[in-house]
Scaffold this motif. Structure first.
Motif, mmCIF file in Angstrom:
data_model
loop_
_atom_site.group_PDB
_atom_site.id
_atom_site.type_symbol
_atom_site.label_atom_id
_atom_site.label_comp_id
_atom_site.label_asym_id
_atom_site.label_seq_id
_atom_site.Cartn_x
_atom_site.Cartn_y
_atom_site.Cartn_z
ATOM 1 N N HIS A 15 -11.829 -8.015 0.970
ATOM 2 C CA HIS A 15 -12.772 -6.824 0.344
ATOM 3 C C HIS A 15 -12.481 -6.591 -0.638
ATOM 4 C CE1 HIS A 15 -14.200 -2.759 1.764
ATOM 5 N NE2 HIS A 15 -13.357 -2.578 0.998
ATOM 6 N N GLY A 42 -16.331 -7.970 2.152
ATOM 7 C CA GLY A 42 -16.775 -6.842 2.429
ATOM 8 C C GLY A 42 -16.611 -6.014 1.313
ATOM 9 N N LEU A 62 -19.287 -5.370 5.749
ATOM 10 C CA LEU A 62 -18.534 -4.525 5.547
ATOM 11 C C LEU A 62 -19.362 -3.436 4.207
ATOM 12 C CD1 LEU A 62 -16.950 -1.328 6.387
ATOM 13 C CD2 LEU A 62 -14.994 -3.007 5.997
ATOM 14 N N VAL A 116 -19.354 -0.611 1.869
ATOM 15 C CA VAL A 116 -18.463 0.886 2.066
ATOM 16 C C VAL A 116 -18.640 1.472 0.330
ATOM 17 C CG1 VAL A 116 -16.846 2.406 2.321
ATOM 18 C CG2 VAL A 116 -16.612 0.266 3.678
ATOM 19 N N LYS A 151 -27.488 0.973 6.016
ATOM 20 C CA LYS A 151 -26.023 -0.206 5.983
ATOM 21 C C LYS A 151 -24.675 0.587 5.287
ATOM 22 C CE LYS A 151 -25.028 -4.980 5.849
ATOM 23 N NZ LYS A 151 -25.082 -6.381 5.055
ATOM 24 N N LYS A 163 -21.488 2.613 5.036
ATOM 25 C CA LYS A 163 -20.307 3.526 5.399
ATOM 26 C C LYS A 163 -20.020 4.242 4.711
ATOM 27 C CE LYS A 163 -20.892 1.414 9.336
ATOM 28 N NZ LYS A 163 -21.823 1.368 10.405
ATOM 29 N N TYR A 191 -13.311 0.097 11.035
ATOM 30 C CA TYR A 191 -14.351 -0.469 10.454
ATOM 31 C C TYR A 191 -14.368 -1.873 10.212
ATOM 32 C CZ TYR A 191 -17.054 3.886 9.360
ATOM 33 O OH TYR A 191 -17.733 5.392 9.839
ATOM 34 N N MET A 192 -13.175 -2.262 9.500
ATOM 35 C CA MET A 192 -12.405 -3.824 9.051
ATOM 36 C C MET A 192 -11.907 -4.236 10.478
ATOM 37 S SD MET A 192 -9.740 -3.107 6.375
ATOM 38 C CE MET A 192 -10.629 -3.903 4.277
ATOM 39 N N GLU A 212 -13.568 -3.771 13.129
ATOM 40 C CA GLU A 212 -14.698 -4.660 14.283
ATOM 41 C C GLU A 212 -15.153 -5.678 13.478
ATOM 42 O OE1 GLU A 212 -17.729 -1.609 13.284
ATOM 43 O OE2 GLU A 212 -16.872 -0.066 15.056
ATOM 44 N N VAL A 213 -15.332 -5.896 12.040
ATOM 45 C CA VAL A 213 -16.155 -7.128 11.679
ATOM 46 C C VAL A 213 -15.351 -8.152 11.981
ATOM 47 C CG1 VAL A 213 -16.006 -8.449 8.794
ATOM 48 C CG2 VAL A 213 -16.756 -5.489 9.377
#
Length: 409
Positions: free
Chosen positions: A130, A153, A177, A179, A200, A202, A401-402, A404-405
């Motif tokens: 990320h 992400g 992801l 953001v 897409k 977040k 969210y992370m 889920e990825v």
């Protein structure tokens, strides 16, 4: 349905660590670590010579920094082991940025500094890579994700979308992801980068650590104006100085402290002289977070007159505003970018139009002269921060969210 496995390992890619002005990234990383995530930090630049915040010092042993000889040897090794992926990525970067040679060269250098750590990263095996800022850090995260076959992400903020849109549509498309820090940014990116951004992206706010920004409504000075921020056109400090000049003409009693450094330092000092307020404004320079918090805990009010610069750059949602609101310091700001998502005018603070010194002076004078108004706005502001800008709550949302990825969703 299988149970979601918690996120265990993540790599953060940042421009520079430690960095005096990016405390929001440190708070986010610290919150993830507190939730059990092993976070490592890849810094694309060596550490700065600025004072190191205590929160950053606690993370130094988690940081990877570039080393010239190692960058050359290890990046070449990575190319030799992954020629198709790396050379294809470099070709995409060149194709996107060849019209801007400086950006192209910086991007390539950044990628090589990221490739320097491929061997170590294979052992660490991050579940997610990320980046903060959609420019060079996200370019590196994108390449490392391809090389390591791991999802990547990024979080985008302000200048990295308003000014430097480097492969932005592709990054949003390819990211597992994506953001950003405000709904304003989602709308802006949907119109200026890719329509996919609307669905897409977040929204995860940069937040404040409420334990380190305790509620301090009492014991404040009676005529102290505080401003904190980089001395940059987007902060609108020229408008603040002009407003201070107007207040002096009205015989309003005050003293202003401006904390921050940047390219406009000399220009702003000269402008303060021209506006005859040199003796009423203290240019305090860059300060540690502890000093900033102390100033917020004692100031009468906080002012940040953000504006859209001539080149289109602007603030996202300034963290300094959030910190002032959390501390019990009433705030004055402008209707720029995502700031109205933080402050509802006359409820959580006072908002005025950008580049309007008369309106700004009126708002400052009103707060200086009306203690009941200061108390009411400050109380509502704290509630607003607790509800939507608590760093721990926002990190928990990001963590979800992370995870889920990492679970392939």
């Amino acid at each position: 349905m299988s149970e979601q496995v918690p996120l265990q390992r993540a790599l953060y890619v940042v421009s520079q660590f430690p960095c005096l002005c990016e405390t929001f990234i440190v708070r986010e990383i610290s919150a993830l670590i507190a939730q059990g995530v092993d976070v490592r930090i890849l810094s694309l630049k060596p550490p700065s010579r600025d004072p190191i915040q205590r929160e950053s010092a606690a993370l130094l042993d988690r940081a990877l920094h570039p080393h010239l000889l190692r960058t050359l040897t290890q990046s070449l090794t990575a190319i030799a082991r992954h020629p198709g992926v790396v050379l294809g990525s470099l070709a995409a970067i060149v194709a996107d940025s060849w019209r801007h040679p400086v950006v192209m060269v910086k991007s390539l250098v950044a990628v090589f500094r990221g490739l320097e750590h491929v061997s170590w990263l294979k052992g660490f095996d991050p579940q997610l890579i990320h980046a903060h800022w959609a420019t060079y850090p996200t370019t590196v995260a994108w390449v490392l994700g391809r090389v390591l076959d791991r999802p990547f992400g990024f979080t985008c903020h302000a200048h990295d979308i308003f000014i430097e849109r480097q492969m932005l549509a592709r990054k949003i498309d390819d990211a597992a992801l994506a953001v950003t820090i405000s709904h304003y940014n989602v709308d802006w990116l949907s119109h200026h980068a890719t329509p996919k951004a609307e669905h897409k992206l977040k929204v995860v706010h940069c937040g404040v650590d409420l334990d380190k920004n305790p509620w301090q409504p009492n014991g404040r000075a009676t005529a102290t104006i505080l401003a904190v921020g980089r001395l940059d056109p987007i902060k609108g400090f020229e408008t603040l100085i002009e407003a201070l000049g107007l207040l002096r003409q009205r015989d309003v009693r005050f003293h202003c402290r401006l904390i921050g450094s940047g390219p406009m330092g000399d220009e702003l000092r000269q402008f303060a002289h021209d506006c005859a307020v040199t003796d009423m404004i203290d240019f305090a320079g860059a300060q540690t977070q502890d000093v900033v918090r102390g100033s917020m805990n004692s100031a009468t009010l906080f002012v940040l007159p953000s504006q859209v610069a001539e080149d289109g750059n602007r603030d996202g949602i300034p963290v300094a505003l959030m910190e002032a609101m959390a501390s019990g310091c009433p705030v004055v700001s402008t209707r720029v970018s995502g700031i109205p998502e933080l402050i509802e005018d006359s409820r959580d603070g006072i908002l005025v139009s950008e580049r309007d010194p008369v309106a700004l002076a009126d708002a400052i004078q009103r707060l200086l002269e009306e203690p009941e108004l200061r108390a009411r706005l400050a109380a509502r502001a704290r509630v607003r921060i607790e509800h939507a800008f608590d760093a721990r709550k926002e990190a928990t949302r990001l963590h979800g969210y992370m995870a889920e990825v990492a679970n392939g969703r």
